[in-house]
Write a protein that holds these residues in place. Structure first.
Motif, PDB file in Angstrom:
ATOM      1  N   UNK A   1       0.852  -1.178   0.000  1.00 43.38           N
ATOM      2  CA  UNK A   1       0.000   0.000   0.000  1.00 43.38           C
ATOM      3  C   UNK A   1       0.893   1.233   0.000  1.00 43.38           C
ATOM      4  N   UNK A   2       0.661   2.122  -0.968  1.00 44.02           N
ATOM      5  CA  UNK A   2       1.423   3.378  -1.045  1.00 44.02           C
ATOM      6  C   UNK A   2       0.462   4.530  -0.908  1.00 44.02           C
ATOM      7  N   UNK A   3       0.840   5.500  -0.099  1.00 48.20           N
ATOM      8  CA  UNK A   3       0.022   6.691   0.064  1.00 48.20           C
ATOM      9  C   UNK A   3       0.884   7.834   0.547  1.00 48.20           C
TER      10      UNK A   3
ATOM     11  N   UNK B   1       5.041   3.740   2.548  1.00 49.14           N
ATOM     12  CA  UNK B   1       4.850   2.428   1.946  1.00 49.14           C
ATOM     13  C   UNK B   1       4.596   1.443   3.078  1.00 49.14           C
ATOM     14  N   UNK B   2       3.511   0.684   2.945  1.00 51.20           N
ATOM     15  CA  UNK B   2       3.178  -0.330   3.934  1.00 51.20           C
ATOM     16  C   UNK B   2       3.070  -1.667   3.233  1.00 51.20           C
TER      17      UNK B   2
ATOM     18  N   UNK C   1       5.421  -4.285   7.561  1.00 54.26           N
ATOM     19  CA  UNK C   1       6.658  -3.547   7.314  1.00 54.26           C
ATOM     20  C   UNK C   1       6.285  -2.190   6.753  1.00 54.26           C
ATOM     21  N   UNK C   2       7.077  -1.185   7.122  1.00 59.41           N
ATOM     22  CA  UNK C   2       6.780   0.183   6.698  1.00 59.41           C
ATOM     23  C   UNK C   2       8.051   0.906   6.296  1.00 59.41           C
ATOM     24  N   UNK C   3       7.945   1.689   5.232  1.00 59.28           N
ATOM     25  CA  UNK C   3       9.036   2.559   4.805  1.00 59.28           C
ATOM     26  C   UNK C   3       8.471   3.965   4.627  1.00 59.28           C
TER      27      UNK C   3
ATOM     28  N   UNK D   1       0.852  -7.258  -5.421  1.00 62.28           N
ATOM     29  CA  UNK D   1      -0.004  -6.211  -5.968  1.00 62.28           C
ATOM     30  C   UNK D   1       0.248  -4.936  -5.181  1.00 62.28           C
ATOM     31  N   UNK D   2       0.224  -3.811  -5.893  1.00 64.54           N
ATOM     32  CA  UNK D   2       0.476  -2.525  -5.248  1.00 64.54           C
ATOM     33  C   UNK D   2      -0.755  -1.645  -5.379  1.00 64.54           C
TER      34      UNK D   2
END
Length: 166
Positions: free
Chosen positions: A86-88, A102-103, A113-115, A135-136
């Protein structure tokens, strides 16, 4: 990192430290010794923080993610536990400035995990889903931490997004 942060910090701190030592020197040996010890401790803590920063890393492979954090803690997540990326973008505090997040989440929407874009560049964030073959999902509208807590409560740490009491 050393040139862009370390050298300017040293260049700013050296005159301050020398001035403090010069101002404390008339107070006697005990004050001078205490001040010197405090300065040495601060420099050791700074060196430890720098080393921790340099050792922090994330290794992403088709098998999963291994992260060595700032304090040396190792966190590993196997690919079989991951469901999607997941991107937000979230707003920084009370400003209009945003930061990429990014999760990597499991089937139940829990963050594995998170960035944060604060620490990682866009190229690194862009590569994650492809390497893991996940999948993103990309959300285009920025959200506040409060909105993110409401929409996806399992993504954030317990202390994030909590406003001050009114």
């Amino acid at each position: 990192m050393t040139r862009s942060v370390g050298l300017p910090v040293l260049a700013l701190l050296l005159p301050v430290v020398l001035t403090v030592l010069w101002l404390v020197s008339p107070l006697g040996a005990a004050a001078m010794g205490f001040t010197t010890a405090a300065i040495v401790v601060l420099f050791v803590l700074g060196a430890a923080a720098y080393i921790g920063y340099q050792r922090a890393e994330v290794v992403v492979s088709p098998h999963g993610v291994v992260e060595r954090g700032f304090l040396g803690r190792i966190n590993s997540v196997a690919r079989r536990e991951m469901a999607r990326v997941l991107r937000l973008e979230t707003y920084r505090g009370d400003t209009l400035e945003t930061v990429q997040q990014l999760f990597i989440v499991d089937d139940h929407g829990r963050c594995l995990f998170r960035m944060r874009g604060t620490f990682w560049d866009d190229r690194s964030l862009d590569a994650i889903a492809g390497v893991l073959e996940l999948d993103e999902e990309i959300r285009t509208e920025p959200v506040t931490m409060s909105e993110l807590r409401t929409s996806d409560p399992h993504l954030l740490y317990w202390f994030e997004g909590r406003g001050l009491p009114s």
